[in-house]
Write a protein that holds these residues in place. Structure first.
Motif, mmCIF file in Angstrom:
data_model
loop_
_atom_site.group_PDB
_atom_site.id
_atom_site.type_symbol
_atom_site.label_atom_id
_atom_site.label_comp_id
_atom_site.label_asym_id
_atom_site.label_seq_id
_atom_site.Cartn_x
_atom_site.Cartn_y
_atom_site.Cartn_z
ATOM 1 N N ARG A 9 4.362 -6.805 13.538
ATOM 2 C CA ARG A 9 3.687 -5.558 13.173
ATOM 3 C C ARG A 9 3.975 -5.307 11.705
ATOM 4 N NH1 ARG A 9 4.829 0.363 15.829
ATOM 5 N NH2 ARG A 9 3.464 1.539 14.450
ATOM 6 N N ARG A 10 2.951 -5.471 10.904
ATOM 7 C CA ARG A 10 3.124 -5.447 9.456
ATOM 8 C C ARG A 10 2.721 -4.089 8.888
ATOM 9 N NH1 ARG A 10 1.733 -9.577 6.240
ATOM 10 N NH2 ARG A 10 -0.161 -8.411 5.876
ATOM 11 N N THR A 11 3.590 -3.519 8.084
ATOM 12 C CA THR A 11 3.269 -2.196 7.543
ATOM 13 C C THR A 11 3.108 -2.235 6.024
ATOM 14 O OG1 THR A 11 5.626 -1.742 7.520
ATOM 15 C CG2 THR A 11 4.399 -0.901 9.394
ATOM 16 N N THR A 12 3.497 -3.352 5.411
ATOM 17 C CA THR A 12 3.319 -3.472 3.951
ATOM 18 C C THR A 12 2.561 -4.763 3.661
ATOM 19 O OG1 THR A 12 5.430 -4.606 3.809
ATOM 20 C CG2 THR A 12 5.445 -2.244 3.348
ATOM 21 N N ASN A 13 2.113 -4.908 2.406
ATOM 22 C CA ASN A 13 1.477 -6.144 1.979
ATOM 23 C C ASN A 13 0.361 -6.566 2.945
ATOM 24 O OD1 ASN A 13 1.111 -8.458 0.475
ATOM 25 N ND2 ASN A 13 2.692 -9.613 1.566
ATOM 26 N N LYS A 14 -0.484 -5.571 3.297
ATOM 27 C CA LYS A 14 -1.487 -5.834 4.334
ATOM 28 C C LYS A 14 -2.630 -6.717 3.858
ATOM 29 C CE LYS A 14 -0.595 -1.553 6.808
ATOM 30 N NZ LYS A 14 -1.198 -0.366 7.425
ATOM 31 N N GLY A 15 -3.365 -7.276 4.782
ATOM 32 C CA GLY A 15 -4.530 -8.096 4.447
ATOM 33 C C GLY A 15 -4.614 -9.315 5.351
ATOM 34 N N ARG A 16 -5.836 -9.811 5.526
ATOM 35 C CA ARG A 16 -6.084 -10.966 6.384
ATOM 36 C C ARG A 16 -5.275 -12.192 5.936
ATOM 37 N NH1 ARG A 16 -6.149 -15.056 8.138
ATOM 38 N NH2 ARG A 16 -7.752 -16.450 8.905
ATOM 39 N N GLY A 17 -5.203 -12.355 4.597
ATOM 40 C CA GLY A 17 -4.519 -13.534 4.054
ATOM 41 C C GLY A 17 -3.023 -13.458 4.253
ATOM 42 N N SER A 18 -2.425 -12.340 3.847
ATOM 43 C CA SER A 18 -0.965 -12.256 3.951
ATOM 44 C C SER A 18 -0.516 -12.183 5.406
ATOM 45 C CB SER A 18 -0.418 -11.091 3.128
ATOM 46 O OG SER A 18 -1.264 -9.998 3.195
ATOM 47 N N ALA A 19 -1.354 -11.641 6.276
ATOM 48 C CA ALA A 19 -1.009 -11.634 7.709
ATOM 49 C C ALA A 19 -0.948 -13.074 8.226
ATOM 50 C CB ALA A 19 -2.054 -10.833 8.504
ATOM 51 N N SER A 21 3.277 -19.499 -2.874
ATOM 52 C CA SER A 21 2.421 -19.438 -4.061
ATOM 53 C C SER A 21 0.960 -19.133 -3.732
ATOM 54 C CB SER A 21 2.519 -20.760 -4.829
ATOM 55 O OG SER A 21 1.926 -21.783 -4.064
ATOM 56 N N ILE A 22 0.679 -18.812 -2.470
ATOM 57 C CA ILE A 22 -0.704 -18.487 -2.078
ATOM 58 C C ILE A 22 -1.187 -17.227 -2.808
ATOM 59 C CG2 ILE A 22 -2.130 -17.712 -0.109
ATOM 60 C CD1 ILE A 22 -1.464 -20.642 0.120
ATOM 61 N N ARG A 23 -2.375 -17.295 -3.378
ATOM 62 C CA ARG A 23 -2.908 -16.162 -4.157
ATOM 63 C C ARG A 23 -3.717 -15.180 -3.328
ATOM 64 N NH1 ARG A 23 -2.026 -17.318 -10.007
ATOM 65 N NH2 ARG A 23 -0.901 -19.278 -9.813
ATOM 66 N N SER A 24 -4.338 -15.688 -2.240
ATOM 67 C CA SER A 24 -5.273 -14.850 -1.486
ATOM 68 C C SER A 24 -4.543 -13.900 -0.554
ATOM 69 C CB SER A 24 -6.186 -15.733 -0.619
ATOM 70 O OG SER A 24 -6.865 -16.661 -1.401
ATOM 71 N N THR A 25 -4.818 -12.619 -0.709
ATOM 72 C CA THR A 25 -4.270 -11.678 0.275
ATOM 73 C C THR A 25 -5.332 -11.370 1.334
ATOM 74 O OG1 THR A 25 -4.945 -9.901 -1.168
ATOM 75 C CG2 THR A 25 -2.645 -10.582 -1.310
ATOM 76 N N GLY A 26 -6.589 -11.677 1.023
ATOM 77 C CA GLY A 26 -7.691 -11.383 1.943
ATOM 78 C C GLY A 26 -8.248 -12.628 2.606
ATOM 79 N N PRO A 27 -9.508 -12.545 3.058
ATOM 80 C CA PRO A 27 -10.121 -13.635 3.817
ATOM 81 C C PRO A 27 -10.244 -14.965 3.055
ATOM 82 C CG PRO A 27 -11.446 -11.632 3.975
ATOM 83 C CD PRO A 27 -10.384 -11.364 2.972
ATOM 84 N N SER A 28 -10.163 -14.944 1.716
ATOM 85 C CA SER A 28 -10.307 -16.207 0.979
ATOM 86 C C SER A 28 -9.132 -17.152 1.208
ATOM 87 C CB SER A 28 -10.484 -15.944 -0.512
ATOM 88 O OG SER A 28 -9.367 -15.250 -1.019
#
Ligand SMILES: Nc1nc2c(ncn2[C@@H]2O[C@H](COP(=O)(O)OP(=O)(O)OP(=O)(O)O)[C@@H](O)[C@H]2O)c(=O)[nH]1
Ligand SMILES: [Mg+2]
Length: 247
Positions: free
Chosen positions: A61-71, A173-180
């Motif tokens: 259950r993530r409450t910070t650094n949200k987004g499809r990529g970081s999840a 080193s992943i840059r994408s926090t979203g769907p990319s």
């Protein structure tokens, strides 16, 4: 082989229970990690409940650094820590049918990365919106040509990685926090010469709930492809050589 299925979720409370049940029907042994971004519809609560009776189900259950990529990255890290040999990532909305899990596990013996593809023979995109289908096809063709990917469906979020791939791409080193994240991981795996195979999947409309995709995320995805290419040209992405097994 120790297998983990990772599922990033945001507001999938109407889908997640049924999906986990269906995955269990396909395979009793896989372990399941749901990375939920503290969904307002309390998706996490459903997963928490299931995890109490099924020790093979885990909730992040993530409450910070949200987004499809970081999840997705958090779920991969979790699976690697738990000694996964293979990791299948899929969406939490039933667009990705768990019935393909056995085919992924069969093909991951031959390839380092296996993509569930809509654009190979027998693959299909059965969504109703012609516009959505067209966008998906076009952005896949765009990523394929700019990044030189040897893959038909570069946007598929249904795929299976050997652990070595996720270790080698350097998740920090992943840059994408979203769907990319989908294209970024694919590109990084390709740059490191890992072998990539595609299996046909029939992709269907999400079962319940609303899309998390919007114009901004779509545009960010298009720009990220250019950015990744630029980083590569500047020598800032891993260069080829770590190398997966070539088959
Ligand atoms: N943890 C997390 N998961 C997300 C986020 N955005 C989307 N997801 C999940 O990522 C998967 C893919 O997102 P979708 O909204 O289905 O995107 P899509 O498949 O392009 O669009 P539709 O199926 O039409 O909704 C789903 O399981 C979502 O719940 C996010 O910000 N955080
Ligand atoms: Mg979806």
């Amino acid at each position: 082989m120790r297998v983990f299925v990772t599922i990033p979720t945001f507001n999938e409370s109407k889908n997640i229970e049924g999906l986990i049940e269906e995955i269990r029907r396909q395979d009793q042994n896989v372990q399941i990690v749901v990375a939920d971004d503290d969904s307002p519809d309390k998706t996490w609560k459903f997963v928490e409940r299931i995890s109490m009776r099924d020790p093979g189900v885990f909730l992040l259950r993530r409450t910070t650094n949200k987004g499809r990529g970081s999840a997705g990255v958090d779920a991969f890290r979790f699976a690697l820590r738990k000694n996964a040999d293979a990791i299948i990532e899929m969406d939490g909305d039933f667009s990705h049918d768990p019935r393909y899990i056995p085919s992924f596990l069969e093909q991951i013996r031959r390839f380092d990365l296996v993509i569930g593809s809509r654009f190979v023979a027998q693959g299909q995109d059965l969504r109703e919106s012609r516009f959505r289908k067209w966008i998906t096809y076009l952005s896949s063709a765009y990523a394929r040509s700019i990044l030189g990917l040897p893959v038909r469906d570069c946007n598929s979020g249904y795929r299976c990685f050997r652990r070595e791939v996720l270790e080698a791409v350097d998740l920090n080193s992943i840059r994408s926090t979203g769907p990319s994240i989908v294209q970024e991981l694919l590109y990084r795996a390709h740059l490191q010469s890992f072998s990539i195979g595609e299996i046909p999947i029939v992709f269907v409309e999400r079962q319940a709930g609303k899309s998390n995709l919007n114009f901004r995320k779509l545009l960010q995805g298009f720009l990220m492809v250019l950015k990744l290419k630029g980083l590569y040209l500047l020598g800032e992405l891993n260069t080829p050589m770590v190398g997966g097994r070539q088959t």
